[in-house]
Scaffold this active site. Structure first.
Site, PDB file in Angstrom:
ATOM      1  N   ARG A   1      25.404   3.588  11.060  1.00  0.00           N
ATOM      2  CA  ARG A   1      26.794   3.504  11.521  1.00  0.00           C
ATOM      3  C   ARG A   1      27.477   4.856  11.578  1.00  0.00           C
ATOM      4  O   ARG A   1      28.451   5.030  12.301  1.00  0.00           O
ATOM      5  CB  ARG A   1      27.591   2.592  10.579  1.00  0.00           C
ATOM      6  CG  ARG A   1      27.087   1.154  10.498  1.00  0.00           C
ATOM      7  CD  ARG A   1      27.767   0.424   9.351  1.00  0.00           C
ATOM      8  NE  ARG A   1      27.498   1.101   8.077  1.00  0.00           N
ATOM      9  CZ  ARG A   1      28.197   0.901   6.959  1.00  0.00           C
ATOM     10  NH1 ARG A   1      29.236   0.079   6.976  1.00  0.00           N
ATOM     11  NH2 ARG A   1      27.884   1.525   5.845  1.00  0.00           N
TER      12      ARG A   1
ATOM     13  N   GLN B   1      47.329  25.732   0.973  1.00  0.00           N
ATOM     14  CA  GLN B   1      47.555  25.624   2.414  1.00  0.00           C
ATOM     15  C   GLN B   1      46.233  25.316   3.111  1.00  0.00           C
ATOM     16  O   GLN B   1      45.195  25.869   2.764  1.00  0.00           O
ATOM     17  CB  GLN B   1      48.133  26.935   2.956  1.00  0.00           C
ATOM     18  CG  GLN B   1      48.457  26.931   4.432  1.00  0.00           C
ATOM     19  CD  GLN B   1      49.185  28.200   4.871  1.00  0.00           C
ATOM     20  OE1 GLN B   1      50.052  28.700   4.162  1.00  0.00           O
ATOM     21  NE2 GLN B   1      48.833  28.721   6.023  1.00  0.00           N
ATOM     22  N   ASP B   2      46.274  24.407   4.099  1.00  0.00           N
ATOM     23  CA  ASP B   2      45.123  24.092   4.946  1.00  0.00           C
ATOM     24  C   ASP B   2      45.405  24.564   6.368  1.00  0.00           C
ATOM     25  O   ASP B   2      46.509  24.355   6.886  1.00  0.00           O
ATOM     26  CB  ASP B   2      44.856  22.583   4.986  1.00  0.00           C
ATOM     27  CG  ASP B   2      44.135  22.084   3.749  1.00  0.00           C
ATOM     28  OD1 ASP B   2      44.067  22.832   2.753  1.00  0.00           O
ATOM     29  OD2 ASP B   2      43.644  20.943   3.777  1.00  0.00           O
TER      30      ASP B   2
ATOM     31  N   ARG C   1      36.564  36.237  15.710  1.00  0.00           N
ATOM     32  CA  ARG C   1      37.836  36.435  15.019  1.00  0.00           C
ATOM     33  C   ARG C   1      37.571  37.248  13.750  1.00  0.00           C
ATOM     34  O   ARG C   1      36.766  36.859  12.909  1.00  0.00           O
ATOM     35  CB  ARG C   1      38.483  35.090  14.680  1.00  0.00           C
ATOM     36  CG  ARG C   1      38.828  34.245  15.910  1.00  0.00           C
ATOM     37  CD  ARG C   1      39.605  32.990  15.511  1.00  0.00           C
ATOM     38  NE  ARG C   1      39.836  32.099  16.622  1.00  0.00           N
ATOM     39  CZ  ARG C   1      40.871  32.159  17.461  1.00  0.00           C
ATOM     40  NH1 ARG C   1      41.782  33.116  17.289  1.00  0.00           N
ATOM     41  NH2 ARG C   1      41.008  31.290  18.447  1.00  0.00           N
TER      42      ARG C   1
ATOM     43  N   HIS D   1      39.306  40.079   9.117  1.00  0.00           N
ATOM     44  CA  HIS D   1      40.681  40.070   8.625  1.00  0.00           C
ATOM     45  C   HIS D   1      40.742  40.052   7.097  1.00  0.00           C
ATOM     46  O   HIS D   1      39.877  39.473   6.442  1.00  0.00           O
ATOM     47  CB  HIS D   1      41.418  38.832   9.146  1.00  0.00           C
ATOM     48  CG  HIS D   1      41.475  38.759  10.636  1.00  0.00           C
ATOM     49  ND1 HIS D   1      41.569  37.566  11.316  1.00  0.00           N
ATOM     50  CD2 HIS D   1      41.451  39.735  11.582  1.00  0.00           C
ATOM     51  CE1 HIS D   1      41.599  37.810  12.626  1.00  0.00           C
ATOM     52  NE2 HIS D   1      41.536  39.110  12.808  1.00  0.00           N
TER      53      HIS D   1
ATOM     54  N   LYS E   1      39.468  31.687   0.417  1.00  0.00           N
ATOM     55  CA  LYS E   1      39.343  30.714   1.506  1.00  0.00           C
ATOM     56  C   LYS E   1      38.091  29.861   1.325  1.00  0.00           C
ATOM     57  O   LYS E   1      37.005  30.387   1.052  1.00  0.00           O
ATOM     58  CB  LYS E   1      39.268  31.431   2.854  1.00  0.00           C
ATOM     59  CG  LYS E   1      40.464  32.304   3.182  1.00  0.00           C
ATOM     60  CD  LYS E   1      40.287  32.976   4.545  1.00  0.00           C
ATOM     61  CE  LYS E   1      41.479  33.856   4.887  1.00  0.00           C
ATOM     62  NZ  LYS E   1      41.470  35.117   4.117  1.00  0.00           N
TER      63      LYS E   1
ATOM     64  N   TYR F   1      39.988  25.575   7.091  1.00  0.00           N
ATOM     65  CA  TYR F   1      39.887  26.284   5.826  1.00  0.00           C
ATOM     66  C   TYR F   1      41.099  26.056   4.938  1.00  0.00           C
ATOM     67  O   TYR F   1      42.207  25.879   5.400  1.00  0.00           O
ATOM     68  CB  TYR F   1      39.631  27.779   6.024  1.00  0.00           C
ATOM     69  CG  TYR F   1      40.621  28.547   6.864  1.00  0.00           C
ATOM     70  CD1 TYR F   1      41.527  29.430   6.281  1.00  0.00           C
ATOM     71  CD2 TYR F   1      40.629  28.427   8.251  1.00  0.00           C
ATOM     72  CE1 TYR F   1      42.404  30.171   7.052  1.00  0.00           C
ATOM     73  CE2 TYR F   1      41.507  29.159   9.029  1.00  0.00           C
ATOM     74  CZ  TYR F   1      42.397  30.023   8.420  1.00  0.00           C
ATOM     75  OH  TYR F   1      43.282  30.747   9.194  1.00  0.00           O
TER      76      TYR F   1
ATOM     77  N   LYS G   1      44.245  42.772  19.313  1.00  0.00           N
ATOM     78  CA  LYS G   1      44.424  43.322  17.968  1.00  0.00           C
ATOM     79  C   LYS G   1      43.078  43.595  17.307  1.00  0.00           C
ATOM     80  O   LYS G   1      42.881  44.648  16.685  1.00  0.00           O
ATOM     81  CB  LYS G   1      45.252  42.349  17.135  1.00  0.00           C
ATOM     82  CG  LYS G   1      45.479  42.793  15.704  1.00  0.00           C
ATOM     83  CD  LYS G   1      46.416  41.848  14.974  1.00  0.00           C
ATOM     84  CE  LYS G   1      45.860  40.446  14.900  1.00  0.00           C
ATOM     85  NZ  LYS G   1      46.749  39.545  14.120  1.00  0.00           N
TER      86      LYS G   1
END
Length: 202
Positions: free
Chosen positions: A28, A51-52, A63, A66, A75, A135, A189
């Site tokens: 299933r 925070q999500d 990306r 950072h 994270k 994340y 950036k």
């Protein structure tokens, strides 16, 4: 332990963890716990998430890399659709592995999660047509606090899978493609960040 298997100090870098949840499946479909605080604490992971976030990206999007300057975030990352190659770079000045990187492929099939503690730069490359990336963060987003590193800095030397191109001394995506010809796609950036030695002068 409960519903997770944890590989600690992934790639020999203290603090990085690859987490595999227990998946209960049949004809299933499947069920799994994507986060259970009790299981995390039992595994020695006591971080508190506040925070999500979720993003969607197309194939060839990269990306990163950072990091946060004054308000670093831990994270816990995973992919719910598609696949990405996810990377963390150790930026802790007192770490024995400063400047070292580790990467792991996160997919909707393998359902792996990657925990990256505070003090790391983070980035990912999308390998599928579409990727949805989720994340959890240990601190809130603070506007203006973001820093970055060149994704292709030779001093770091990340081996991005399925990516072809020649380093031209900048973080530009020009001339880089995936093996199937998909052009590398970075934000303006992210094409302007400098390398490790020009960003941090210890």
């Amino acid at each position: 332990m409960g519903q997770i298997k944890v590989e600690k100090n992934a790639g020999g870098i203290e603090g990085l963890c690859v987490i595999e949840p227990t998946v209960h499946g049949d004809a299933r479909g499947y069920f799994m716990e994507t986060y259970n605080q009790k299981d995390m604490i039992e595994a020695g992971l006591t971080m508190n998430f506040v925070q999500d976030n979720q993003s969607s990206s197309t194939k060839g999007v990269l990306r990163g890399l950072h990091f946060q300057k004054e308000f670093p975030q831990g994270k816990l990352v995973r992919v719910v659709k598609g696949s990405v190659f996810d990377v963390a770079v150790d930026l802790r000045s007192d770490s024995k592995t400063y400047g070292k990187w580790f990467g792991v492929e996160l997919t909707e099939e393998n359902k792996k999660q990657f925990y990256i503690p505070e003090g790391f730069a983070h980035g990912f490359l999308v390998l599928s047509d579409i990727a949805e990336f989720c994340y959890k963060c240990t601190d809130f987003y603070h506007p203006g606090d973001e820093g970055g590193l060149a994704w292709n800095d030779p001093k770091i030397g990340i081996k991005w899978p399925k990516l072809i191109g020649t380093y031209n001394g900048t973080a530009s995506s020009e001339g880089y493609v995936l093996e199937d010809g998909t052009a590398l796609n970075l934000s303006d950036k992210d094409q302007k960040w400098l390398g490790l030695k020009d960003t941090f002068k210890f």
